[in-house]
Each structure stands twice: as C-alpha cells, then as structure tokens.
Design an enzyme around this catalytic site. Sequence first.
Site, mmCIF file in Angstrom:
data_model
loop_
_atom_site.group_PDB
_atom_site.id
_atom_site.type_symbol
_atom_site.label_atom_id
_atom_site.label_comp_id
_atom_site.label_asym_id
_atom_site.label_seq_id
_atom_site.Cartn_x
_atom_site.Cartn_y
_atom_site.Cartn_z
ATOM 1 N N CYS A 77 1.515 -2.217 17.100
ATOM 2 C CA CYS A 77 2.881 -1.767 17.395
ATOM 3 C C CYS A 77 2.876 -0.610 18.412
ATOM 4 O O CYS A 77 2.602 -0.844 19.577
ATOM 5 C CB CYS A 77 3.591 -1.449 16.082
ATOM 6 N N HIS A 170 2.575 -5.343 11.740
ATOM 7 C CA HIS A 170 1.757 -4.392 10.971
ATOM 8 C C HIS A 170 0.944 -5.088 9.878
ATOM 9 O O HIS A 170 1.394 -5.148 8.722
ATOM 10 C CB HIS A 170 2.663 -3.366 10.295
ATOM 11 N N GLU A 172 -1.427 -3.987 8.256
ATOM 12 C CA GLU A 172 -1.839 -3.025 7.211
ATOM 13 C C GLU A 172 -0.798 -2.936 6.100
ATOM 14 O O GLU A 172 -1.045 -2.334 5.062
ATOM 15 C CB GLU A 172 -2.110 -1.647 7.839
#
Length: 189
Positions: A77, A170, A172
């Site tokens: 990002c 994302h 994560e």
Amino acid sequence: MRIGILALQGAVEPHAEKLRSRGAEVVEVRLTRDLADIAGIILPGGESTAMIKILHKNKLWEDLKAFTATRPSWGVCAGAILLARKVTSPEQASLDAIDVEIERNAFGRQKDSFIGDLVSTPSWPKEPVSGVFIRAPRIRATGPDVQVLLKWGDEPVMVRSGKTLLSTFHPELTDGTQVHDYFLSFCQP
Ligand code: GLN
C-alpha cells in the site's frame, strides 16, 4: 533469516507477527545502520507522505533507495507507493525500485475501504488470498519486466519484478501467510 520492516510509521507489528510465525527474525528499520544485516525489507502500509518526510529527517532516503534497487523489497500500500517508479494524484517523489505507475487513494476515501476476493494468475504459486484495501492506490501501468501475480477483477493488485514485490492490499491483516511465505522465498540467499 533477518528481515527488516521500515518502522517509521504505519502497520509494522502485524507484519512482524507474520514473519516471526514463519521463523524469521525481525529488524525494525529506522536508520541506515539497520539495513546492514537484513536479507530483505518490507515497506508497510501507512501514509506515504509522512514516511517520505521521516525518511529524509532520518537521512535514510538515499540508503534505502540503494538497498531497494538490488535487494528483496516488498511494498504494501503506502510502501508500494514508495517503491513505484512514478506516483500520481498528486505526484510525489519515490524510490523508483520497480517499473510501475501508481495512483494514490484511487478507490476514494477511507470509507471506501473494502475486502475483495482476489483472482490468482498462473504466476501465483500459492493458495488464493483475499485483499484488504485501505485507502489503497491503484496500479495504472506496468513495464515489460513486471509480472502480475494477483488481480482484483481485471486489474493488477500484486506484481513482481526481480526481487521487488508490490501489493496494494494488506496481506498482514488477513489469516494465512501465503504472501509472507512468498516474499521469504526470494529473500533466501
Ligand atoms: N493512502 C495512503 C497513501 O497514499 C496509503 C494507505 C495505506 O497504506 N493503507 O500513502
């Protein structure tokens, strides 16, 4: 294996947890000396303009540019915005590690953040993943050496060229470690 995470601002800890769960040692990168002994670096999500300011304040810009030019680097990002060759909306400086044009905040405002099912291309060697997009940029153009790994609809949201990986979503923040495992696979010496 020691993996750096640029830790000036933004979503550092969720990456650290994923990396540690796969047996990697995490180095939080704030200064040039933190780059010395790492096999690769993650540039996390956050706010790219804020990261640029702190990179200059910490005198890390040139050294991070040199690192990301040749070593395994994954931009998520805001981190993808930092690694792209060209940034629009508005234009801003970048590290130019991969031949990609990227448009900031191209899905709209914070309230337009969403989770989408991603489409795997034949180049993606892992299980499918879903994508959390938070004020995400959009990849608007890719050079001839850039391989598309994952798409949202028809558009690329994860791409790779050599040892540089970009994702506009994302990984994560979702279950699973497919993308972290993929990055670690090309951090191996
Ligand atoms: N909108 C941010 C930027 O332009 C990126 C958002 C994110 O990293 N989740 O830098």
